[in-house]
Write an enzyme that holds these catalytic residues in place. Structure first.
Site, PDB file in Angstrom:
ATOM      1  N   CYS A 251      84.762  12.848  91.504  1.00 16.23           N
ATOM      2  CA  CYS A 251      85.040  13.228  90.115  1.00 16.23           C
ATOM      3  C   CYS A 251      86.549  13.359  89.828  1.00 16.23           C
ATOM      4  O   CYS A 251      87.207  12.349  89.703  1.00 16.23           O
ATOM      5  CB  CYS A 251      84.256  14.491  89.774  1.00 16.23           C
ATOM      6  SG  CYS A 251      84.060  14.691  88.002  1.00 16.23           S
TER       7      CYS A 251
ATOM      8  N   HIS B 118      78.519  15.053  92.137  1.00 15.16           N
ATOM      9  CA  HIS B 118      78.554  16.319  92.865  1.00 15.16           C
ATOM     10  C   HIS B 118      77.166  16.481  93.495  1.00 15.16           C
ATOM     11  O   HIS B 118      76.273  15.675  93.293  1.00 15.16           O
ATOM     12  CB  HIS B 118      78.826  17.483  91.909  1.00 15.16           C
ATOM     13  CG  HIS B 118      80.088  17.329  91.115  1.00 15.16           C
ATOM     14  ND1 HIS B 118      81.337  17.451  91.668  1.00 15.16           N
ATOM     15  CD2 HIS B 118      80.293  17.072  89.798  1.00 15.16           C
ATOM     16  CE1 HIS B 118      82.256  17.279  90.734  1.00 15.16           C
ATOM     17  NE2 HIS B 118      81.650  17.039  89.590  1.00 15.16           N
TER      18      HIS B 118
HETATM   19  N1  GLN Z   1      88.405  17.361  84.800  1.00 17.23           N
HETATM   20  C1  GLN Z   1      87.710  16.129  84.992  1.00 17.23           C
HETATM   21  C2  GLN Z   1      86.821  15.736  83.825  1.00 17.23           C
HETATM   22  O1  GLN Z   1      86.334  16.583  83.097  1.00 17.23           O
HETATM   23  C3  GLN Z   1      86.938  16.174  86.275  1.00 17.23           C
HETATM   24  C4  GLN Z   1      85.794  17.160  86.264  1.00 17.23           C
HETATM   25  C5  GLN Z   1      85.130  17.305  87.588  1.00 17.23           C
HETATM   26  O2  GLN Z   1      85.751  17.129  88.625  1.00 17.23           O
HETATM   27  N2  GLN Z   1      83.871  17.698  87.585  1.00 17.23           N
HETATM   28  O3  GLN Z   1      86.572  14.560  83.650  1.00 17.23           O
END
Ligand code: GLN
Length: 234
Positions: free
Chosen positions: A93, A191
Site C-alpha cells: 500500500c 493488507h
Molecule cells: N496513505 C495511502 C493512501 O491512502 C496509503 C494507505 C495505506 O497504506 N493503507 O492511499
C-alpha cells in the site's frame, strides 16, 4: 540452502499502521518451521538502511507518515542498493506508492524512489474492503486475498507488471489489476497481512531470499491458513 535468514523490516515506526509488520513475522515463522535460523532486523527512521538483509518488507501508512518514509529512503538508500542486487522486497500500500515515481500527500505530489514504474494520484473515493485477484504473472498459481484501504490510485508504466487481475474490490485503480512486479520487487495494496493470507506468496519470497526454487521448500500443512483462505475466497 542458507541456514540464517535476515528479514529487513523497513520503517515500522512510520509504515506500521495497518498491521503489515505481520508479513515479517510470517516470513520468520515459515522459515523457522523449516528449521532455518531467522531474525527480523527493523530499520527505524533514525537508522541507516543497509543492503545486507536477505529479504525486505515495508508496510502501509498514513499520508504524512508516508512522506517521512519517502524522505528517509532517499536519504539512506540501502533499499535501492538491495533492489539493484536483486534482493526480494515486498511493499504494501503506502509502501507500493513510495516505491513508485510519485504519490499525493497533503495536497501535493511527492517523489518516490522509482523502484517500480508506477504513479499514484488520488481516487475519487477511498477504496476500502476485501480484495481478491487471480495471478497476472506466472510467479504464482493461487488466487490472492487481502484487505484494501487506500485513497491513492496507481497506474503502472511499461516496466512494471501487475501482480493480479481483480476479481473483487478496486485494486490499483479501477477494479482491473492489482499490485506490481518489477525485478525483485513485489508490491500490493493487500493488507491482511498479505503473507498470512497467502502462503504461496510468502514461500515465493522465502525461496528467493534463500536462493532456491519454491518447490525445494518443505511443504507446511497449516489447517488454520487453509480455513482462513476458504473463508476469504468463497
Ligand atoms: N496513505 C495511502 C493512501 O491512502 C496509503 C494507505 C495505506 O497504506 N493503507 O492511499
Amino acid at each position: 540452502m542458507a541456514k540464517q535468514l535476515t528479514i529487513g523490516l523497513i520503517l515500522p515506526d512510520v509504515l506500521g499502521t495497518y498491521g503489515d509488520d505481520g508479513n515479517a513475522l510470517v516470513l520468520r515463522q515459515r522459515a523457522r518451521m523449516r528449521g532455518l535460523d531467522a531474525e527480523i532486523r527493523p530499520f527505524l527512521l533514525t537508522d541507516e538502511i543497509t543492503a545486507d538483509c536477505d529479504v525486505y518488507t515495508l508496510g502501509g501508512g498514513e499520508d504524512s507518515a508516508q512522506v517521512l518514509a519517502a524522505e528517509r529512503l532517499k536519504a539512506s538508500p540501502g533499499l535501492q542498493r538491495a533492489a539493484d542486487n536483486g534482493t526480494p522486497i515486498l511493499a504494501i500500500c503506502a509502501g507500493l506508492q513510495v516505491l513508485g515515481h510519485s504519490f499525493n500527500a497533503a495536497g501535493r505530489s511527492v517523489e518516490g524512489i522509482s523502484l517500480i514504474d508506477a504513479t499514484t494520484t488520488p481516487l475519487s473515493a477511498r477504496a476500502i474492503g476485501e480484495v481478491t485477484t487471480t495471478p497476472a504473472t506466472d510467479l504464482l498459481a493461487e488466487p490472492l486475498t487481502g484487505f484494501e484501504n487506500h485513497m491513492g490510485g496507481t497506474v503502472l508504466g511499461p516496466d512494471a507488471q501487475p501482480l493480479g487481475r481483480v476479481t473483487r474490490g478496486v485494486g490499483n485503480l479501477d477494479s482491473t489489476v492489482e499490485g506490481a512486479v518489477q525485478g525483485s520487487v513485489i508490491a500490493t495494496y493487500m493488507h491482511g497481512p498479505v503473507l498470512a493470507r497467502n502462503p504461496q506468496l510468502a514461500d515465493l519470497l522465502l525461496a528467493r531470499a534463500l536462493g532456491v526454487d519454491a518447490a525445494e521448500l518443505a511443504p507446511l500443512e497449516l489447517d488454520v491458513v487453509d480455513a482462513l483462505r476458504a473463508e476469504r475466497l468463497k
